[in-house]
Design an enzyme around this catalytic site. Structure first.
Site, PDB file in Angstrom:
ATOM      1  N   ASP A 242       0.595  -1.255   0.146  1.00 28.71           N
ATOM      2  CA  ASP A 242      -0.019  -0.012   0.243  1.00 28.71           C
ATOM      3  C   ASP A 242       0.912   1.150   0.231  1.00 28.71           C
ATOM      4  O   ASP A 242       2.151   1.263   0.340  1.00 28.71           O
ATOM      5  CB  ASP A 242      -1.004   0.000   1.158  1.00 28.71           C
TER       6      ASP A 242
HETATM    7  N1  URA Z   1      -1.199  -6.045   4.048  1.00 26.97           N
HETATM    8  C1  URA Z   1      -1.501  -4.672   3.865  1.00 26.97           C
HETATM    9  O1  URA Z   1      -2.805  -4.394   4.454  1.00 26.97           O
HETATM   10  N2  URA Z   1      -1.036  -3.914   3.100  1.00 26.97           N
HETATM   11  C2  URA Z   1       0.240  -4.024   2.614  1.00 26.97           C
HETATM   12  O2  URA Z   1       0.874  -3.234   2.177  1.00 26.97           O
HETATM   13  C3  URA Z   1       0.724  -5.139   2.610  1.00 26.97           C
HETATM   14  C4  URA Z   1       0.160  -6.327   3.363  1.00 26.97           C
END
Ligand code: URA
Length: 238
Positions: free
Chosen positions: A106
């Site tokens: 993310d």
């Molecule tokens: N899980 C998440 O919620 N975000 C990420 O970036 C990776 C794994």
């Protein structure tokens, strides 16, 4: 053994179109072993070839395998919309040769992001069948309890997932810090699992993939490095 002319070599390494690369050579921008090469007629053995261009030394790489220590506020998507893309943190040659993130983090997640231009490698590494463990450290809004750890290990049901998803390993590291290991890579998986278990993820960092740890790489946020064959071998589950 592969021999290629210098313009083809430069093109394969992401320096631009064949025509542009030929112009670079003819303009005397490229040298090999300290000698400026102005002709594209000679072919060079690509394996181990070192060349110098735009004040930098480069080594020929058939494929590129790198790790970036991703900072927050960069997007992994090919067409980023709200923040700059992670490719802006790398030499532009990597974009030209279609280096892409292996899976996604993310925009606000930090830590280990593999990147490559090797399609089969990207596919294999992101396949859920491969069971590559990914290790995250999640800072939680509420204190980490034994109940939370147990729930995450037993599995929690997420809204659009048919089956409950469980961590393969989970442990409290501090009052508000949790280590969680997942083998899948579902959308926002850690954040959604924490929410489903009654907590909230305030910050997230990926600290390892397989047996390759971010710490062993010694990268500051925003820094990247090529992976050695030994480091690549650590990505494969035991
Ligand atoms: N899980 C998440 O919620 N975000 C990420 O970036 C990776 C794994």
């Amino acid at each position: 053994m592969t021999k290629l002319s210098l313009d083809k070599i430069l093109q394969s390494q992401g320096f631009g179109t064949r025509k542009y690369c030929r112009d670079l050579v003819e303009d005397g921008e490229v040298s090999i072993n300290g000698e400026v090469i102005r002709s594209v007629k000679t072919s060079y053995e690509t394996q181990g070839l070192q060349f110098h261009i735009f004040e930098e030394d480069w080594e020929f790489r058939e494929r590129v395998y790198i790790v970036l220590n991703k900072p927050a506020n960069f997007e992994c998507s090919r067409k980023p919309s709200h923040h700059p893309g992670v490719l802006t943190l790398l030499p532009e040659q990597f974009s030209w040769r279609d280096v892409q993130p292996v899976g996604r983090l993310d925009h606000d997640t930090t830590g280990m992001l593999l990147m490559s231009d090797d399609g089969p490698f990207i596919h294999a590494q992101s396949s859920p069948k491969r069971h590559v463990p990914k290790v995250y450290q999640a800072t939680t809004a509420e204190p980490v309890t034994e109940e939370l750890v147990n729930l995450l290990l037993q599995g929690v049901k997420l809204h659009d997932e048919p089956a409950a998803l469980a961590a393969v390993h989970c442990q409290k590291l501090d009052d508000n810090l949790l280590e969680i290991v997942l083998e899948q890579g579902k959308y926002h998986q850690v954040k959604r699992m924490l929410a489903a278990a009654g907590n909230h993820c305030a910050a997230l960092q990926r600290t390892a993939i397989g047996k390759l740890t971010l710490e062993s790489l010694g990268l500051e946020e925003g820094e990247w490095c090529y992976l050695t064959p030994e480091q690549l071998a650590l990505l494969v589950p035991a």
